[in-house]
Design an enzyme around this catalytic site. Structure first.
Site, PDB file in Angstrom:
ATOM      1  N   ASP A 113       0.853  -1.182   0.000  1.00  0.00           N
ATOM      2  CA  ASP A 113       0.000   0.000   0.000  1.00  0.00           C
ATOM      3  C   ASP A 113       0.897   1.242   0.000  1.00  0.00           C
ATOM      4  O   ASP A 113       2.102   1.148   0.265  1.00  0.00           O
ATOM      5  CB  ASP A 113      -0.908  -0.030   1.223  1.00  0.00           C
ATOM      6  CG  ASP A 113      -1.857   1.155   1.268  1.00  0.00           C
ATOM      7  OD1 ASP A 113      -2.333   1.561   0.209  1.00  0.00           O
ATOM      8  OD2 ASP A 113      -2.099   1.666   2.377  1.00  0.00           O
ATOM      9  N   LYS A 114       0.325   2.406  -0.290  1.00  0.00           N
ATOM     10  CA  LYS A 114       1.109   3.639  -0.287  1.00  0.00           C
ATOM     11  C   LYS A 114       0.877   4.457   0.979  1.00  0.00           C
ATOM     12  O   LYS A 114       1.789   4.690   1.761  1.00  0.00           O
ATOM     13  CB  LYS A 114       0.768   4.498  -1.520  1.00  0.00           C
ATOM     14  CG  LYS A 114       1.541   5.810  -1.571  1.00  0.00           C
ATOM     15  CD  LYS A 114       1.017   6.728  -2.646  1.00  0.00           C
ATOM     16  CE  LYS A 114      -0.313   7.316  -2.288  1.00  0.00           C
ATOM     17  NZ  LYS A 114      -0.252   8.292  -1.174  1.00  0.00           N
ATOM     18  N   PHE A 132     -12.206  18.176  -8.130  1.00  0.00           N
ATOM     19  CA  PHE A 132     -11.168  17.425  -8.847  1.00  0.00           C
ATOM     20  C   PHE A 132     -11.723  16.078  -9.292  1.00  0.00           C
ATOM     21  O   PHE A 132     -12.426  15.404  -8.547  1.00  0.00           O
ATOM     22  CB  PHE A 132      -9.956  17.214  -7.948  1.00  0.00           C
ATOM     23  CG  PHE A 132      -8.842  16.442  -8.593  1.00  0.00           C
ATOM     24  CD1 PHE A 132      -7.832  17.091  -9.271  1.00  0.00           C
ATOM     25  CD2 PHE A 132      -8.805  15.056  -8.524  1.00  0.00           C
ATOM     26  CE1 PHE A 132      -6.804  16.382  -9.871  1.00  0.00           C
ATOM     27  CE2 PHE A 132      -7.788  14.337  -9.114  1.00  0.00           C
ATOM     28  CZ  PHE A 132      -6.782  15.003  -9.794  1.00  0.00           C
ATOM     29  N   LYS A 159      -8.228  16.165 -13.942  1.00  0.00           N
ATOM     30  CA  LYS A 159      -6.953  16.374 -13.252  1.00  0.00           C
ATOM     31  C   LYS A 159      -6.776  17.823 -12.787  1.00  0.00           C
ATOM     32  O   LYS A 159      -5.659  18.321 -12.697  1.00  0.00           O
ATOM     33  CB  LYS A 159      -5.777  15.973 -14.146  1.00  0.00           C
ATOM     34  CG  LYS A 159      -5.793  14.515 -14.559  1.00  0.00           C
ATOM     35  CD  LYS A 159      -4.620  14.170 -15.451  1.00  0.00           C
ATOM     36  CE  LYS A 159      -4.695  12.710 -15.893  1.00  0.00           C
ATOM     37  NZ  LYS A 159      -3.594  12.356 -16.794  1.00  0.00           N
ATOM     38  N   LYS A 171      -6.590  25.221 -10.316  1.00  0.00           N
ATOM     39  CA  LYS A 171      -5.291  24.585 -10.081  1.00  0.00           C
ATOM     40  C   LYS A 171      -5.394  23.130 -10.500  1.00  0.00           C
ATOM     41  O   LYS A 171      -6.485  22.530 -10.479  1.00  0.00           O
ATOM     42  CB  LYS A 171      -4.884  24.689  -8.610  1.00  0.00           C
ATOM     43  CG  LYS A 171      -5.753  23.872  -7.663  1.00  0.00           C
ATOM     44  CD  LYS A 171      -5.270  24.008  -6.233  1.00  0.00           C
ATOM     45  CE  LYS A 171      -6.147  23.166  -5.295  1.00  0.00           C
ATOM     46  NZ  LYS A 171      -5.779  23.328  -3.882  1.00  0.00           N
ATOM     47  N   LYS A 205      -7.366  -5.020  -5.275  1.00  0.00           N
ATOM     48  CA  LYS A 205      -6.077  -5.368  -4.698  1.00  0.00           C
ATOM     49  C   LYS A 205      -5.966  -6.867  -4.483  1.00  0.00           C
ATOM     50  O   LYS A 205      -4.933  -7.489  -4.814  1.00  0.00           O
ATOM     51  CB  LYS A 205      -5.878  -4.626  -3.377  1.00  0.00           C
ATOM     52  CG  LYS A 205      -5.718  -3.119  -3.506  1.00  0.00           C
ATOM     53  CD  LYS A 205      -5.441  -2.482  -2.154  1.00  0.00           C
ATOM     54  CE  LYS A 205      -5.227  -0.984  -2.275  1.00  0.00           C
ATOM     55  NZ  LYS A 205      -4.906  -0.349  -0.974  1.00  0.00           N
ATOM     56  N   ASP A 249      -1.586  -1.108   5.964  1.00  0.00           N
ATOM     57  CA  ASP A 249      -1.859  -0.645   7.324  1.00  0.00           C
ATOM     58  C   ASP A 249      -3.309  -0.262   7.545  1.00  0.00           C
ATOM     59  O   ASP A 249      -3.662   0.156   8.650  1.00  0.00           O
ATOM     60  CB  ASP A 249      -0.978   0.567   7.649  1.00  0.00           C
ATOM     61  CG  ASP A 249      -1.358   1.791   6.845  1.00  0.00           C
ATOM     62  OD1 ASP A 249      -1.299   2.907   7.385  1.00  0.00           O
ATOM     63  OD2 ASP A 249      -1.718   1.635   5.670  1.00  0.00           O
TER      64      ASP A 249
END
Length: 1131
Positions: A468-469, A633, A638, A657, A854, A874
């Site tokens: 995972d990130k 967003f 993007k 932005k 996943k 986690d």
């Protein structure tokens, strides 16, 4: 049309045209994203293009025009699966499992999921019966526990063989030994296994009971009542307090917050620690009192239950109003189960319960994990059993099949059963328990917990690591690092200059406004009508900071005062609006970091609701802005934008932005944006381009009318809305470029580098955005600086996936970045081809992945590669991935302990995985392999001696040996994790590669023959003591072989050696019937005087040396002439 196009290879006549068209497609890049999509759709609509662009998965197949595309990869799969070998090894098990699964599906058909109409507060009006809202993670119940555990144990041939051998000793004609020598080891293994399973099952039962027993307030006509979580039904109105878990999937009806919205924490659902903003249904939020929910006639129409946690379609209808009120419901109106209310008190109507909730549908059932070593030993046991049967048949044949030969055949099977020693399972299980204890006691990785003690050696055999990130590789803490204005750049050490510019700018504006009675409006109009001049650095900084603090989706949150009690149950508590009591919440940590930075330089966001926001200047003045439109967003655009009106000047400004690739065609021409974005990306910073555009009142009114009309459209609504918004996105003024750093966990870079050098391929699976995932992959060195990155385009059909896979196939040695939606399309049409290509990449990043995706990726890697996989995470969204992997590792972090509790191993920091795999995993595997070989080595020697006895017409006797002692043996490479220079030597291969397993049969035959024939030659006159002679030599041989194999001596090893020898000496006295052969008094044939003579000792020693020394000499010469890699490095 593209879905119906056959994908056949190009014939020679069309090869050149196909190459030209492919080159034209992939080289063409329109000035705007819409143009790029348009060109892609044009190609998709022409069937000839796909016919001319075959998807080949190898260079040979691509060059061979006559080969059929469909048969290239599929044939390899069928070749692997067909044949007698497949049926004998795994085919029969597959067929039995398929038949059982078919019967189970016939007996228990799944109920078809349908859309539903849910009346507010009226569960009895539900048309269908819905599942109970209970959580059940148990694998067994009271009736299935014992049969289930026994089945899991005896489905392996090794355990089943031991069971049959033990049961045969109840037959008097087949009994050849004591019952306890067979049943004690088997009973010990079963008792330990059942005790461990019972403890784990009881813990799961307690956790489920705790969650199901949580009390919630249910709103009824008679008022509020307390109800258990498991008793909640579809249609109930449930009140959820702050910091309380949402028990089921609900539609958000009402909140105590005045803004009509609240925040929830979704870290246990999607792994993101940022709070999500949810909006209540406006019709119910505007009701005067809470009890009015029962005075209206309303219902919710909800789509059928599905796994997608990022989308929802439904409608809210109030029938008793004239005309009836209809509101469309989306994901922002939902409250999914297992999320936490972060602000206020919420009321929702339950629409899904139990196994139909999003969280349960995205959770896979835990499986019983079996280590690869156990599977290899199981296959080796089958081979040894076949050898045992062949040897028994040979022995019966030598006897001439006289008498009851079938009984003799079975007795030979029992007599030579030491080829598969029954103590093998006991020794391995004891060794695994020791390995787990050593991991938990390692001071270098404190806090490590081993929750599954049956697979410690799996840590040393991994090929794929899926991580995972958020919270695993990163701390999810953003820090503002860089502000670039085109001509000047500000870093962390020059932020005080920005603060002084902002302070001076607002003080100057305030003094000018104070000297002008008409305020600042004439001044601004004069400035706007003046000719354009080059702006000063101070004004540019002021505009950039103002744009950053206005263009976002951040909401300031103030904690309630301590000691303040609410007068009513549904009243908003008093709040303290001081700076110390304010925190910011948003769906993206980038935006929080930007707003926190603007506060540090003097411009503070103090309040925000759905229609307005207030800013505080360095002097304390409060500026109010009205939010006219907000464009959130999306992964397609993007970028995000907002249109605000300054209430003091009535000026309307459009701020935007986004990512540089999306903003470059929008902003005015410049010569620095692309270069600076590349520089920041190489530093590992996440970049955002900020721009603005001033609008007149007429321009905004025209835009608003077109925008409202597009939103009411029933066909192609999203495309029409996007087209209207794009009409504003032209020639915007570029203000600045920001750089934000996502803090990595400690020592992530060296850990990932070490794992790569060990031959482990790392895949990052995250639910975050594509740009964020790509940036972290670069900053963490998951993708090295010299590697290219191929970003897989967004695909929605088979034709687009076909084109993208063709483009990706031509890339070499590049990392792959793909989104979850595109991954789903590729796996639907080209599963094997995509996995084959992805496995060739040095690193793979999958973004916007759901928990189920996943787990599916893990399963695909296991099926297509046959390699061992490890998943680490986690959050609660990582549980499915962790349970699906061969080895699951959980990290105790900010997202709770759900992943840690579901994992096989639990650690506290990502960097600990290096030592866990490279030291403990490697050593556990090497020790288990050596221990298994020694036990089999001993059994083969005993069986060889039995054969020699029988050939020389010596009465067959039973021999036994003690357990192996390899559990404390160290590694020849104690500094395995000192650095990445070890390289591929840390890659662990299969069991036959280790030790002397390759030469095990020949060495056993040699040693057994020497022991038997040495006794015949040296003790010809004293051969009546054959048992004592041969057994003494065997014990000494095994102890000597252990001593010669040990690489790292430990004091426990010395104690074990002498303890084993002492136990044998003691057994000579207590087991005199075994060693004395006769049935006379103690010592009749066990001549103590004979055993203690020098002649006996030196002859037994000579037999032992002759049986061991040649093998050790050969092993020593082999290591000298062809040393392993780690020996070369150590020298």
């Amino acid at each position: 049309m593209a879905d119906q196009i056959p994908l056949y290879p190009v014939r020679s006549a069309a090869a050149a045209a196909a190459n030209r068209k492919r080159a034209a497609y992939y080289s063409a890049a329109g000035p705007r994203p819409g143009a790029d999509r348009h060109s892609r759709y044009q190609l998709e609509d022409e069937s000839a293009h796909l016919d001319e662009m075959p998807l080949m998965m190898s260079e040979e197949g691509f060059e061979n025009e006559e080969s059929d595309y469909h048969t290239l990869p599929r044939a390899r799969i069928m070749q692997r699966k067909r044949g007698l070998e497949w049926f004998v090894c795994d085919g029969w098990k597959f067929l039995c499992t398929s038949c059982c699964g078919w019967l189970i599906n016939i007996c228990r058909r799944k109920k078809e999921l349908k859309a539903r109409t849910v009346w507010l507060g009226c569960p009895e009006k539900c048309e269908e019966k819905h599942p109970r809202n209970s959580i059940k993670n148990q694998k067994y119940n009271v009736f299935t526990f014992i049969p289930g555990v026994l089945y899991e144990q005896f489905k392996f041939f090794l355990n089943l063989y031991f069971l049959v051998i033990s049961c045969s000793q109840f037959v008097p004609a087949l009994k050849i030994g004591y019952l306890y020598t067979y049943w004690a080891p088997l009973g010990f293994v079963l008792a330990v296994t059942m005790t461990r399973e019972a403890i784990d099952e009881f813990r799961r039962f307690q956790r489920d009971k705790e969650v199901n027993s949580q009390l919630y307030s249910k709103l009824t006509v008679r008022g509020k009542v307390q109800v258990k979580s498991s008793d909640i039904q579809v249609g109930d109105l449930i009140i959820v307090e702050k910091n309380q878990r949402i028990p089921s999937d609900m539609v958000f009806l009402r909140t105590s917050e005045k803004a009509g919205s609240c925040f929830i924490r979704t870290d246990q659902l999607d792994g993101e620690t940022d709070w999500k903003l949810k909006v209540a249904v406006s019709c119910t939020q505007q009701l005067p009192a809470l009890g009015d929910l029962f005075s209206i006639s309303a219902y919710v129409y909800a789509q059928k239950p599905q796994m997608d946690i990022h989308s929802f379609e439904g409608t809210f209808t109030r029938e008793d109003s004239d005309p009836p009120i209809h509101e469309s419901l989306s994901i922002e109106n939902t409250l999914w189960a297992s999320t936490i209310v972060a602000s206020g008190t919420v009321i929702g109507v339950v629409i899904y319960t139990g196994k139909e909730t999003r969280s349960v549908m995205n959770t896979s059932n835990p499986k019983n994990k079996v280590g690869l070593l156990d599977l290899e030993l199981n296959r080796l046991t089958k081979a040894l059993f076949l050898a045992l049967v062949a040897l028994s048949i040979v022995m019966v044949t030598l006897q001439g099949f006289v008498g009851p030969w079938y009984r003799n055949l079975f007795r030979f099977l029992l007599l030579f059963s030491y080829i598969i020693p029954i103590s093998l399972r006991v020794n391995l299980d004891m060794g695994k328990a020791v390995y787990g204890w050593m991991m938990m006691k390692d001071e270098n990785i404190p806090g490590t917990v081993v929750r599954t003690s049956t697979i410690p050696e799996e840590l040393g055999r991994l090929v794929y690591l899926l991580t995972d990130k958020t919270g695993t590789l990163t701390q999810n803490e953003m820090i503002f690092k860089r502000l670039h204005l085109g001509t000047v750049s500000y870093g962390a050490d020059t932020m005080d200059e920005i603060q002084s510019h902002v302070r001076d700018s607002y003080s100057q504006m305030q003094s000018q406004a104070g000297g002008n009675n008409t305020g600042s409006t004439p001044l601004r109009k004069a400035q706007s009508s003046a000719p354009k001049v080059r702006k000063s650095v101070s004004s540019r900084i002021h505009e950039a900071v103002k744009a950053i603090v206005l263009c976002h989706n951040v909401t300031p949150v103030y904690e309630s005062r301590a000691g303040v009690t609410e007068e009513t149950e549904f009243a908003e508590a008093d709040q303290d609006f001081s700076d110390e009591n304010r925190t910011y919440q948003a769906s993206s940590p980038d935006e929080v970091a930007l707003v926190q930075w603007t506060e540090s330089v003097g411009l503070t966001l103090v309040s925000r609701d759905l229609t307005s926001m207030q800013l505080k200047t360095p002097s304390g003045q409060v500026l109010s802005f009205c939010i006219l439109q907000l464009f959130p967003f999306t992964s397609e655009s993007k970028r995000m934008g907002v249109i605000v009106r300054d209430e003091s000047t009535a000026e309307i400004t459009f701020y935007m932005k986004g990512a540089d690739v999306a903003m470059s065609p929008i902003v005015q021409y410049n010569d620095w944006l692309e270069e600076e974005c590349g520089n920041m990306a190489r530093e590992g910073l996440r970049t955002l381009v900020v721009a603005k555009k001033a609008l007149t009142e007429e321009q905004y009114q025209d835009f608003e009318s077109r925008y409202t009309q597009a939103k009411l459209s029933m066909h192609d609504r999203s495309l029409k809305v996007a087209a209207v918004v794009e009409s504003l996105e032209r020639e915007m003024e570029l203000l600045c470029l920001t750089g934000v750093e996502d803090q990595l966990q400690a020592d992530v870079r060296p850990t990932l580098e070490m794992l790569r050098n060990a031959g482990i391929k790392i895949w990052m699976l995250t639910g975050d955005k594509l740009e964020t995932a790509t940036c972290i992959a670069k900053s963490s060195h998951l993708v090295s600086r010299t590697q290219d990155i191929h970003i897989f385009r967004q695909v929605t059909s088979r034709g687009e996936a076909h084109l993208e896979l063709n483009a990706f196939r031509r890339k070499h040695d590049c990392a792959l970045v793909i989104s979850g939606d595109s991954l789903e399309v590729c796996l639907k049409y080209y599963e094997h081809e995509f996995v084959e290509l992805a496995c060739q990449c040095p690193a793979v990043v999958c973004c916007r992945c759901s928990p189920t995706q996943k787990a599916r990726i893990v399963t695909l890697l296991q099926q297509h590669t046959g390699r061992r996989t490890c998943a680490i995470g986690d959050g609660g969204n990582d549980v499915s991935m962790i349970q699906a992997a061969d080895c699951g590792i959980g990290i105790e972090g900010k997202e709770g302990k759900q992943a840690s509790l579901a994992a096989d191993f639990s650690i506290t920091q990502f960097r600990h995985i290096g030592r866990l795999l490279m030291v403990h995993g490697r050593n556990s595997y090497k020790r288990s392999a050596a221990l298994g070989q020694f036990v089999m080595h001993r059994g083969l020697i005993i069986s060889t001696m039995q054969v020699c006895h029988h050939i020389h017409h010596v009465p067959s006797v039973l021999l036994s040996a003690g357990p192996g002692r390899e559990a404390r043996d160290g590694d020849a490479l104690p500094g395995a994790v000192q650095g990445p220079h070890q390289g591929k030597i840390l890659v662990l291969q299969n069991l036959p590669h280790l030790g002397f397993n390759k030469y095990l049969p020949s060495s056993c035959c040699f040693s057994g023959g020497i022991l038997m024939y040495g006794a015949l030659v040296l003790f010809e006159s004293e051969f009546v003591h054959v048992v004592a002679i041969s057994f003494t030599a065997l014990i000494l041989t095994e102890l000597l072989m252990v001593a010669l194999t040990v690489r790292t001596w430990h004091w426990l090893m010395v104690v074990a050696e002498f303890l084993s020898l002492g136990c044998y000496v003691s057994s000579l006295a207590f087991l005199n019937e075994y060693f004395g052969i006769g049935r006379v008094s103690f010592g009749a044939f066990l001549d103590v005087a004979f055993i203690t003579t020098v002649t006996f000792l030196w002859k037994v020693s000579a037999i032992t040396v002759v049986s061991c020394l040649p093998l050790y000499v050969l092993k020593y010469l082999r290591r000298k002439l062809s040393p392993p890699s780690y020996c070369k490095l150590a020298s």
